[in-house]
Design a protein around this motif. Structure first.
Motif, PDB file in Angstrom:
ATOM      1  N   GLU A 106      57.957  76.244  19.786  1.00 36.88           N
ATOM      2  CA  GLU A 106      56.503  76.114  19.714  1.00 36.88           C
ATOM      3  C   GLU A 106      55.989  76.391  18.305  1.00 36.88           C
ATOM      4  O   GLU A 106      55.120  75.688  17.793  1.00 36.88           O
ATOM      5  CB  GLU A 106      55.858  77.074  20.712  1.00 36.88           C
ATOM      6  CG  GLU A 106      54.349  76.969  20.792  1.00 36.88           C
ATOM      7  CD  GLU A 106      53.773  77.904  21.839  1.00 36.88           C
ATOM      8  OE1 GLU A 106      53.644  79.104  21.531  1.00 36.88           O
ATOM      9  OE2 GLU A 106      53.473  77.439  22.944  1.00 36.88           O
ATOM     10  N   THR A 109      56.902  73.670  15.575  1.00 35.68           N
ATOM     11  CA  THR A 109      56.045  72.481  15.604  1.00 35.68           C
ATOM     12  C   THR A 109      54.560  72.821  15.561  1.00 35.68           C
ATOM     13  O   THR A 109      53.720  71.926  15.618  1.00 35.68           O
ATOM     14  CB  THR A 109      56.313  71.673  16.880  1.00 35.68           C
ATOM     15  OG1 THR A 109      55.941  72.460  18.027  1.00 35.68           O
ATOM     16  CG2 THR A 109      57.777  71.284  17.000  1.00 35.68           C
ATOM     17  N   ALA A 111      53.006  74.080  17.920  1.00 34.77           N
ATOM     18  CA  ALA A 111      52.598  73.576  19.239  1.00 34.77           C
ATOM     19  C   ALA A 111      52.193  72.107  19.188  1.00 34.77           C
ATOM     20  O   ALA A 111      51.324  71.661  19.937  1.00 34.77           O
ATOM     21  CB  ALA A 111      51.488  74.433  19.826  1.00 34.77           C
ATOM     22  N   GLY A 112      52.850  71.347  18.318  1.00 34.91           N
ATOM     23  CA  GLY A 112      52.591  69.916  18.213  1.00 34.91           C
ATOM     24  C   GLY A 112      51.665  69.533  17.078  1.00 34.91           C
ATOM     25  O   GLY A 112      51.594  68.355  16.701  1.00 34.91           O
ATOM     26  N   LYS A 115      52.479  67.869  12.997  1.00 37.82           N
ATOM     27  CA  LYS A 115      52.529  66.459  12.594  1.00 37.82           C
ATOM     28  C   LYS A 115      51.266  66.026  11.845  1.00 37.82           C
ATOM     29  O   LYS A 115      51.253  64.975  11.193  1.00 37.82           O
ATOM     30  CB  LYS A 115      52.746  65.573  13.815  1.00 37.82           C
ATOM     31  CG  LYS A 115      51.632  65.613  14.831  1.00 37.82           C
ATOM     32  CD  LYS A 115      52.001  64.778  16.058  1.00 37.82           C
ATOM     33  CE  LYS A 115      50.918  64.835  17.121  1.00 37.82           C
ATOM     34  NZ  LYS A 115      51.318  64.069  18.332  1.00 37.82           N
ATOM     35  N   TYR A 257      45.350  71.469  20.279  1.00 38.04           N
ATOM     36  CA  TYR A 257      46.683  71.419  20.853  1.00 38.04           C
ATOM     37  C   TYR A 257      47.037  72.715  21.585  1.00 38.04           C
ATOM     38  O   TYR A 257      48.006  72.761  22.332  1.00 38.04           O
ATOM     39  CB  TYR A 257      47.720  71.132  19.758  1.00 38.04           C
ATOM     40  CG  TYR A 257      48.016  69.667  19.591  1.00 38.04           C
ATOM     41  CD1 TYR A 257      47.027  68.802  19.112  1.00 38.04           C
ATOM     42  CD2 TYR A 257      49.253  69.135  19.917  1.00 38.04           C
ATOM     43  CE1 TYR A 257      47.281  67.458  18.962  1.00 38.04           C
ATOM     44  CE2 TYR A 257      49.506  67.781  19.772  1.00 38.04           C
ATOM     45  CZ  TYR A 257      48.520  66.945  19.300  1.00 38.04           C
ATOM     46  OH  TYR A 257      48.762  65.599  19.176  1.00 38.04           O
TER      47      TYR A 257
END
Length: 271
Positions: A106, A109, A111-112, A115, A257
């Motif tokens: 987690e 990233t 939690a995404g 990006k 997110y």
């Protein structure tokens, strides 16, 4: 909205766009969790703070490589890509305390949301975190503040290797510990039967002991304090008004997110 929390958030928003005059030099020592990313952007966007280096505790909440990549993205987002960044050892000085794989993934990233950061893959310092900390302190003509928002492994290693560098540290601001409130170990990992410790201290208690016994001036911000500044839907809505800006936009996406955690009242401005 709780008045303390509201005041904190107003100061946070002000810091993103303020033009202050007196400048203080900081080194950020972080393990690059989600709340760390917010703290780092907070300092990078202050005109009165000069961030000299960012060092990553490799034994914290994220793995070194993604943590380095995310840190590079943050400095690029803040238009301060010249700040050197390095990662430290991936195990504590003693013991084997660590986050579980789910938490590490987690944080790797964000939690995404990672990006949405600028992608920078080849700008890492050739130094280790300990060497970068030492070099930054050595070449400074004035004492430097350190913001420590992860396990204290890197700082403890610097103290052990070069006692003379202690005089180059003006203050260490530490997020860690739980003084008169329960800890947060079992809240994050229910397999651990520990209800008193806080994660940054728990991950490397030997390093924490070295730092606390170093006679360096310390300011401790324990769970007693951070429990008073939850991230809630009011803050999420306020931040949505800045979503058209580069830094504000990323922070909004980061919170979006993690909205399930916000709605469940599980998220605080820890670091």
């Amino acid at each position: 909205m709780n008045i303390n929390k509201y005041f904190f958030f107003i100061i946070f928003l002000f810091s993103l766009f303020s033009n202050s005059y007196a400048t203080r030099s900081f080194i950020i020592d972080s393990d690059l969790g989600i709340d760390d990313a917010i703290a780092i952007l907070y300092l990078l966007n202050r005109q009165d703070i000069d961030v000299k280096a960012i060092t990553i505790a490799g034994d914290g909440v994220a793995h070194c490589k993604p943590a380095l990549r995310n840190a590079l993205g943050l400095v690029q987002l803040a238009q301060k890509a010249d700040i050197p960044i390095a990662c430290g050892r991936e195990r504590p000085l003693s013991g084997n305390h660590h986050f579980n794989k789910q938490i590490l993934q987690e944080s790797d990233t964000l939690a995404g949301a990672a990006k949405f950061l600028p992608q920078m893959d080849n700008n890492f310092s050739s130094l280790s975190a300990v060497d970068l900390l030492s070099k930054t302190l050595e070449k400074s003509s004035l004492p430097i503040d350190i913001l420590a928002i992860g396990p204290l492994t890197n700082i403890a290693e610097v103290i052990l290797k070069n006692h003379d560098l202690k005089k180059k540290i003006r203050m260490i601001y530490i997020m860690g510990g739980a003084v008169n409130v329960p800890g947060n170990i079992s809240l994050v990992d229910s397999t651990l039967n520990n209800h008193s410790a806080e994660w940054n201290m728990y991950l490397d208690p030997v390093a924490a002991d070295i730092v606390f016994r170093s006679n360096i001036p310390l300011t401790l911000v324990p769970l007693d304090v951070t429990n008073q500044v939850p991230v809630d839907e009011d803050i999420f809505q306020e931040l949505s008004k800045l979503s058209h800006l580069s830094t504000g936009g990323f922070l909004f996406q980061l919170m979006e997110y993690n909205f399930a955690e916000i709605r469940a009242h599980h998220w605080y401005f820890w670091d």
